[in-house]
Design an enzyme around this catalytic site. Structure first.
Site, PDB file in Angstrom:
ATOM      1  N   PRO A  45       0.827  -1.207   0.000  1.00 50.16           N
ATOM      2  CA  PRO A  45       0.000   0.000   0.000  1.00 50.16           C
ATOM      3  C   PRO A  45       0.866   1.265   0.000  1.00 50.16           C
ATOM      4  O   PRO A  45       1.928   1.285   0.635  1.00 50.16           O
ATOM      5  CB  PRO A  45      -0.817  -0.099   1.292  1.00 50.16           C
ATOM      6  CG  PRO A  45      -0.397  -1.327   1.990  1.00 50.16           C
ATOM      7  CD  PRO A  45       0.635  -2.046   1.191  1.00 50.16           C
ATOM      8  N   VAL A  46       0.421   2.291  -0.729  1.00 49.88           N
ATOM      9  CA  VAL A  46       1.235   3.511  -0.806  1.00 49.88           C
ATOM     10  C   VAL A  46       0.975   4.413   0.402  1.00 49.88           C
ATOM     11  O   VAL A  46      -0.083   4.329   1.032  1.00 49.88           O
ATOM     12  CB  VAL A  46       0.971   4.328  -2.100  1.00 49.88           C
ATOM     13  CG1 VAL A  46       1.428   3.556  -3.316  1.00 49.88           C
ATOM     14  CG2 VAL A  46      -0.472   4.729  -2.225  1.00 49.88           C
TER      15      VAL A  46
ATOM     16  N   LEU B 107       4.980   1.403   4.704  1.00 45.53           N
ATOM     17  CA  LEU B 107       5.521   0.072   4.396  1.00 45.53           C
ATOM     18  C   LEU B 107       6.607   0.133   3.317  1.00 45.53           C
ATOM     19  O   LEU B 107       7.004  -0.887   2.770  1.00 45.53           O
ATOM     20  CB  LEU B 107       4.403  -0.889   3.976  1.00 45.53           C
ATOM     21  CG  LEU B 107       3.416  -1.281   5.087  1.00 45.53           C
ATOM     22  CD1 LEU B 107       2.415  -2.297   4.574  1.00 45.53           C
ATOM     23  CD2 LEU B 107       4.131  -1.848   6.300  1.00 45.53           C
ATOM     24  N   GLY B 108       7.061   1.330   3.001  1.00 44.59           N
ATOM     25  CA  GLY B 108       8.221   1.462   2.111  1.00 44.59           C
ATOM     26  C   GLY B 108       7.928   1.231   0.644  1.00 44.59           C
ATOM     27  O   GLY B 108       8.809   0.798  -0.110  1.00 44.59           O
ATOM     28  N   SER B 109       6.705   1.549   0.212  1.00 45.96           N
ATOM     29  CA  SER B 109       6.350   1.210  -1.171  1.00 45.96           C
ATOM     30  C   SER B 109       7.250   1.917  -2.189  1.00 45.96           C
ATOM     31  O   SER B 109       7.683   1.311  -3.174  1.00 45.96           O
ATOM     32  CB  SER B 109       4.865   1.473  -1.429  1.00 45.96           C
ATOM     33  OG  SER B 109       4.648   2.718  -1.991  1.00 45.96           O
TER      34      SER B 109
ATOM     35  N   ALA C  62      10.395   3.041  -1.926  1.00 50.12           N
ATOM     36  CA  ALA C  62      11.751   2.481  -1.966  1.00 50.12           C
ATOM     37  C   ALA C  62      11.731   1.096  -2.588  1.00 50.12           C
ATOM     38  O   ALA C  62      12.646   0.723  -3.336  1.00 50.12           O
ATOM     39  CB  ALA C  62      12.347   2.430  -0.557  1.00 50.12           C
ATOM     40  N   ALA C  63      10.679   0.318  -2.320  1.00 50.67           N
ATOM     41  CA  ALA C  63      10.613  -1.048  -2.868  1.00 50.67           C
ATOM     42  C   ALA C  63      10.476  -1.006  -4.395  1.00 50.67           C
ATOM     43  O   ALA C  63      11.120  -1.787  -5.107  1.00 50.67           O
ATOM     44  CB  ALA C  63       9.452  -1.816  -2.241  1.00 50.67           C
TER      45      ALA C  63
ATOM     46  N   ASP D  84      14.692   3.117   4.855  1.00 53.12           N
ATOM     47  CA  ASP D  84      13.800   2.324   3.999  1.00 53.12           C
ATOM     48  C   ASP D  84      14.590   1.628   2.894  1.00 53.12           C
ATOM     49  O   ASP D  84      14.485   0.410   2.710  1.00 53.12           O
ATOM     50  CB  ASP D  84      12.742   3.226   3.330  1.00 53.12           C
ATOM     51  CG  ASP D  84      11.582   3.552   4.246  1.00 53.12           C
ATOM     52  OD1 ASP D  84      11.762   3.446   5.467  1.00 53.12           O
ATOM     53  OD2 ASP D  84      10.507   3.917   3.734  1.00 53.12           O
TER      54      ASP D  84
HETATM   55  O1  PMV Z   1       8.551   5.614   4.904  1.00 50.12           O
HETATM   56  P1  PMV Z   1       7.974   5.532   6.265  1.00 50.12           P
HETATM   57  O2  PMV Z   1       6.624   6.131   6.384  1.00 50.12           O
HETATM   58  O3  PMV Z   1       8.134   4.175   6.877  1.00 50.12           O
HETATM   59  O4  PMV Z   1       8.825   6.480   7.215  1.00 50.12           O
HETATM   60  C1  PMV Z   1      10.179   6.364   7.337  1.00 50.12           C
HETATM   61  C2  PMV Z   1      10.594   6.643   8.698  1.00 50.12           C
HETATM   62  C3  PMV Z   1      10.881   8.077   9.098  1.00 50.12           C
HETATM   63  O5  PMV Z   1      11.797   7.949  10.168  1.00 50.12           O
HETATM   64  C4  PMV Z   1       9.621   8.759   9.582  1.00 50.12           C
HETATM   65  C5  PMV Z   1      11.480   8.909   7.981  1.00 50.12           C
HETATM   66  C6  PMV Z   1      12.884   8.498   7.585  1.00 50.12           C
HETATM   67  O6  PMV Z   1      13.343   8.971   6.542  1.00 50.12           O
HETATM   68  O7  PMV Z   1      13.538   7.729   8.306  1.00 50.12           O
END
Ligand code: PMV
Length: 316
Positions: A101-102, A106-108, A110-111, A152
């Protein structure tokens, strides 16, 4: 017609989000139940250099030059070309699909980047190692999230639980051993919350009261160190209370929401050992530490409390 595929998992942050942007450590783990997939399909009938980009999940179908220059898929393709040192591609289609899910922590993003980097570099005959893949994905993260910590792209590229600390020169990246696998339920609040917004709000708050925020971040960092020791020693019973304390600190940092707090409370009532929001906050996901016996009641309680979806995952 040659086709190269690569996948990349989602991720959760077990402890340490937000503070990690300010140099404190954090712990993250891959979530293989959700995946991004990239396919590179050779198109010998198209003229050399013609690149088509398809992302059917979001209704995207475009020639590469027609995408805005800062589109994540345009940036990631550009990064791979620069890295490999070629300036034009054979004719091909880049097709991206994802079950992650965006805007939900959950890192969508970067994945998707990592799946494309792996598939495209392999297609071009140049295998990149995890560090190289992570570094390229970080460049894409920067374009879209401003000041990402890099956790991420790191955990998704390495595909293992990671202790991560942002450093001015070289980040501290330590894949570590989980002595006893443990169960986490991920509960989706159903509210999208772009990480860039919460990270930006925390920055404004930190600028207006650095002392208070530095203190909160340092407390999060101390929990992360303790949690790593417990995970490495197989002392999982200690992890729950530290997740609870981390959630309380995230509430103080200002990134929780009534929905996330309700999900966290209902997980506890159903017997979770600990629970917290995970990721950027204000929406997105929360996580709960459960046992084989409490997994089902916690899942049910989360759904009754409004979770849009739950995922049971093993951290190992
Ligand atoms: O991408 P997310 O929503 O899992 O957030 C990453 C975690 C944060 O610490 C909030 C941001 C970061 O860049 O580390």
């Amino acid at each position: 017609m040659p086709v190269i595929r690569a996948t990349a998992p989602g991720k959760i942050i077990l402890l340490g989000e937000h503070a990690v942007v300010y140099g404190q450590p954090a712990i993250a783990a891959p979530v293989t139940q959700v995946q991004a997939q990239a396919m590179i399909i050779a198109e010998p009938r198209l003229p050399v250099g013609r690149v088509r980009v398809q992302a059917p999940d979001i209704g995207l179908e475009s020639w590469l030059p027609d995408l805005p220059g800062n589109h994540p898929l345009a940036v990631v393709i550009d990064q791979v070309l620069n890295k490999i040192g070629i300036d034009h591609l054979p004719a091909l289609t880049v097709r991206v699909t994802s079950t992650i899910p965006v805007a939900s922590g959950l890192g969508s993003g970067a994945a998707v980047s990592i799946a494309v980097i792996r598939a495209l570099s392999d297609f071009l005959g140049r295998h990149l190692n995890d560090e190289e893949v992570s570094a390229l994905a970080y460049e894409v993260e920067k374009v879209h999230h401003g000041t990402p910590s890099g956790i991420d792209n790191t955990v998704i590229a390495f595909g293992r639980p990671i202790f991560f600390q942002r450093k001015p020169n070289v980040n501290r990246i330590e894949p570590f051993k989980v002595a006893k696998p443990f169960l986490i339920i991920i509960g989706d609040s159903g509210f999208e919350s772009p990480t860039a917004h919460t990270v930006g709000d925390v920055r404004v708050a930190w600028q207006s009261d650095p002392e208070r925020y530095e203190h909160l971040f340092a407390q999060v960092g101390a929990l992360v160190h303790s949690a790593r020791q417990a995970i490495e020693a197989g002392a999982m019973e200690m992890l729950g209370p530290w997740m609870d304390q981390n959630h309380a600190l995230l509430v103080e940092i200002g990134v929780s929401s009534p929905e996330l707090d309700r999900l966290v409370a209902s997980a506890h009532q159903a017997g979770a050992l600990g629970a917290k929001l995970s990721g950027g906050g204000r929406g997105g996901n929360m996580i709960a530490l459960v046992t084989a016996e409490t997994a089902e009641p916690v899942c049910q309680a989360l759904c009754q409390a409004g979770a849009k979806n739950t995922i049971l995952t093993t951290i190992q």
